[in-house]
Design an enzyme around this catalytic site. Structure first.
Site, PDB file in Angstrom:
ATOM      1  N   ASP A 283      -5.623 -14.035  35.808  1.00  0.00           N
ATOM      2  CA  ASP A 283      -4.381 -13.279  35.955  1.00  0.00           C
ATOM      3  C   ASP A 283      -3.358 -13.916  35.033  1.00  0.00           C
ATOM      4  O   ASP A 283      -3.342 -15.137  34.858  1.00  0.00           O
ATOM      5  CB  ASP A 283      -3.876 -13.329  37.398  1.00  0.00           C
ATOM      6  CG  ASP A 283      -4.764 -12.561  38.370  1.00  0.00           C
ATOM      7  OD1 ASP A 283      -5.404 -11.576  37.943  1.00  0.00           O
ATOM      8  OD2 ASP A 283      -4.806 -12.935  39.552  1.00  0.00           O
TER       9      ASP A 283
ATOM     10  N   ASP B 298      -6.177  -5.191  37.484  1.00  0.00           N
ATOM     11  CA  ASP B 298      -5.402  -4.975  38.710  1.00  0.00           C
ATOM     12  C   ASP B 298      -4.464  -3.782  38.549  1.00  0.00           C
ATOM     13  O   ASP B 298      -4.326  -2.955  39.457  1.00  0.00           O
ATOM     14  CB  ASP B 298      -4.565  -6.218  39.046  1.00  0.00           C
ATOM     15  CG  ASP B 298      -5.400  -7.445  39.346  1.00  0.00           C
ATOM     16  OD1 ASP B 298      -6.575  -7.305  39.738  1.00  0.00           O
ATOM     17  OD2 ASP B 298      -4.872  -8.561  39.176  1.00  0.00           O
TER      18      ASP B 298
END
Length: 180
Positions: free
Chosen positions: A126, A140
């Protein structure tokens, strides 16, 4: 809403999903190379938009940390269900929504299968931080965007098979009692 012919549905789902997957993989490769071990890069102030590297062994918002193998199995099931359902899709918007979810699932699944500490336990990369929102990635974003699109379509009455109910049927002048 444009109806899509059955023979093109699978191709459309695969094309969008592969595009999302490729963008996700490439941006994660870039993040590992350029951001890992470094301070956050502030793009719009210190609180609005930044690039901040993080490895996540859990799901969204770092929930289910330590259950990476379960999340891997769930992602595999999502992929299988979407591929099987794609043959029944007749709505362009449903195709887009499910393809975004599929591409995002494949992106994070790739991390879980191929990144350290090992297969079925890999941590997801991330690196995007927007305001107070937890750090996320392209996959995501695709999953959340696709899911939000499907919720809106469902609430408005646009069905996956191209049919309409509720508000969408009334707007199109369709008598819902004729659908039964």
């Amino acid at each position: 809403m444009v109806a899509v012919h059955k023979r093109n549905v699978t191709l459309a789902v695969v094309a969008v999903a592969v595009a999302v997957w490729v963008i996700d993989v490439l941006t994660k490769m870039w993040a590992v190379e350029k951001l890992e071990g470094r301070d956050p890069v502030y793009l719009l102030g210190t609180d609005w938009l930044s690039l901040s590297f993080l490895r996540n062994s859990g799901a969204a918002f770092s929930m289910a940390t330590g259950y990476t193998w379960v999340l891997t199995i769930v992602a595999l099931l999502v992929v299988v269900v979407i591929i099987r359902l794609s043959g029944k899709l007749r709505s362009s918007w449903w195709i887009l929504g499910l393809a975004l979810i599929l591409g995002g699932a494949l992106g994070n699944l790739t991390d879980r299968l191929l990144r350290s500490p090992g297969p079925l336990r890999g941590e997801v990369v991330d690196f995007i931080r927007v305001g107070w929102w937890p750090v996320f990635n392209v996959a995501d974003s695709a999953v959340v965007g696709g899911a939000a699109l499907l919720v809106v379509l469902t609430m408005l009455g646009y069905d996956y098979d191209g049919g309409r109910s509720g508000w969408a049927a009334r707007r199109a002048g369709i008598d819902e009692s004729d659908r039964a």
